[in-house]
Design an enzyme around this catalytic site. Structure first.
Site, PDB file in Angstrom:
ATOM      1  CG  ASP A 232     -91.689 -41.519  27.094  1.00  0.00           C
ATOM      2  OD1 ASP A 232     -92.168 -41.168  25.991  1.00  0.00           O
ATOM      3  OD2 ASP A 232     -92.373 -42.044  27.984  1.00  0.00           O
TER       4      ASP A 232
ATOM      5  CD  GLN B  60     -98.077 -45.435  29.154  1.00  0.00           C
ATOM      6  OE1 GLN B  60     -97.553 -45.734  28.089  1.00  0.00           O
ATOM      7  NE2 GLN B  60     -98.665 -44.266  29.337  1.00  0.00           N
TER       8      GLN B  60
ATOM      9  CE  LYS C 253     -97.196 -44.747  24.368  1.00  0.00           C
ATOM     10  NZ  LYS C 253     -96.917 -44.406  25.779  1.00  0.00           N
TER      11      LYS C 253
END
Length: 294
Positions: free
Chosen positions: A121, A98, A54
Site C-alpha cells: 500500500d 485494510q 482484492k
C-alpha cells in the site's frame, strides 16, 4: 468543447494483462507464485467488499492469495504478532492491512510494523520518505496515486514535464503522494486544500487538476481551464431521488457534467480512478515479489 473520457476500466484491464504475464514468468522462474496477504480487522461492510475484490483479482492474476480476518476486538499485540508472522513468511511478498482499523488499534503503529519491502500500500514511513525524497524507483508507491499517474500517461504519452498541476487535497493516502509523483515527473505542482485562498482561480491556472478532497461535486465546471485534464479521485454517495425513494448514486469531487464542457480529458466516477487502485495493488505485489529475488 467535449472532454475525452479517460476509461479507467480499460487502462486497468490492460495493466492486469501485463501483471498476469509477469506473474506467470515469476512463477516459472522461481517455482512459487507472487504472494499477497490481506489483513481485515472487524466487520466494516465496505472493507469486506474491498477485501473480497482484492482477493478475487489476486487469484485471477495467478497470485498466492490469503486473507486473515480478525475479530473487531483483536488486541494491538495480536495484530502485530500476525504481521510479524507474515513478514517472516517467504511465500508472502506483499501485505495489505485494510483501513480503517477499529478505533482501539493504532494505524501508524500497525503500518509501521510491516516490512517496508512487503508494504504494497506504500504507507510505511520508509515508503513515504523514499517517495518524498524522489527515490520513486526504490519504493512501493501508494496504489491510488500510482493509478492516477498511469491514467495521465494515456493523455500525455510524451510526459507531463513543464505542465502545471494543482492537487486539491493533502491527505497522506492521495494528495501528498500524488503531488510527489507529479513533481518527480517534472510538473510544477501546487497542493491546495479547504483553506486555500481563491481556490477557483488556482484551479483555472492548471493544466492538470487532481481532485482528492472528499466533497461531492465540490470543484465546479468553471474552475477548469479549457483543455485541462481532470483526475477525479473522489467517490461520494449522494441521494438520488430521481431513481426512487431512498436511492443513491456515486459522484466524484468534481461536477462532472459541467467540467466536461471545459476539460480536454476527464475521469468519470465510477469507472475512472477506482479500477486503477486494485490494478496497482497487483502491480505492487508483483514488483515486491520480483525485488525479493534480486
Amino acid at each position: 468543447m467535449t472532454a475525452r473520457i479517460i476509461d479507467g476500466k480499460a487502462v486497468a484491464a490492460s495493466a492486469i494483462e501485463r501483471i498476469k504475464a509477469g506473474a506467470g514468468a515469476f512463477t516459472a522462474a522461481n517455482g512459487v507464485p507472487p504472494g499477497l496477504a490481506v489483513v481485515l480487522v472487524g466487520e466494516d461492510a465496505a472493507s469486506q467488499v474491498y477485501v473480497a475484490s482484492k482477493g478475487r483479482m489476486a487469484k485471477e492474476c495467478g497470485f498466492h492469495s490469503v486473507q486473515h480476518t480478525l475479530a473487531a476486538d483483536t488486541t494491538q499485540e495480536a495484530l502485530l504478532a500476525l504481521i510479524g508472522t507474515l513478514n517472516a513468511d517467504p511465500a508472502i511478498h506483499g501485505i495489505l492491512v485494510q483501513l480503517p482499523l477499529p478505533a482501539h488499534l493504532d494505524e501508524r503503529t500497525t503500518i509501521g510494523a510491516l516490512d517496508p519491502a512487503k508494504d504494497v500500500d506504500g504507507l510505511h514511513d520508509v515508503s513515504i520518505g523514499r517517495l518524498a525524497s524522489g527515490q520513486v524507483e526504490k519504493t512501493l508507491v501508494p496504489c491510488t496515486p500510482k493509478g492516477c499517474m498511469e491514467l495521465l500517461e494515456t493523455v500525455y504519452p510524451d510526459g507531463i514535464s513543464g505542465l502545471t498541476a494543482v492537487v486539491v487535497g493533502r491527505s497522506n493516502l492521495v494528495g501528498r503522494p500524488v503531488a510527489a509523483l507529479l513533481q518527480h515527473a517534472n510538473a510544477t505542482v501546487t497542493i491546495a486544500h479547504s483553506r486555500t485562498r481563491d481556490l477557483p482561480g488556482l484551479c483555472r491556472s492548471a493544466d492538470i487538476v487532481v481532485a482528492a478532497i472528499g466533497r461531492p461535486e465540490f470543484i465546479k465546471g468553471d474552475w477548469i481551464k479549457d483543455g485541462a485534464t481532470v483526475i477525479d479521485v473522489g467517490i461520494n454517495r449522494i441521494a438520488a431521488p430521481e431513481k426512487g425513494e431512498g436511492k443513491t448514486r456515486l459522484v466524484g469531487d468534481v461536477d462532472f457534467a459541467a467540467a466536461s464542457g471545459h476539460a480536454g480529458a476527464i475521469t468519470p466516477v465510477p469507472g475512472g480512478v477506482g479500477p486503477m487502485t486494485i490494478a496497482m495493488l497487483m502491480a505492487n505485489t508483483l514488483r515486491a515479489a520480483e525485488q525479493s529475488v534480486v
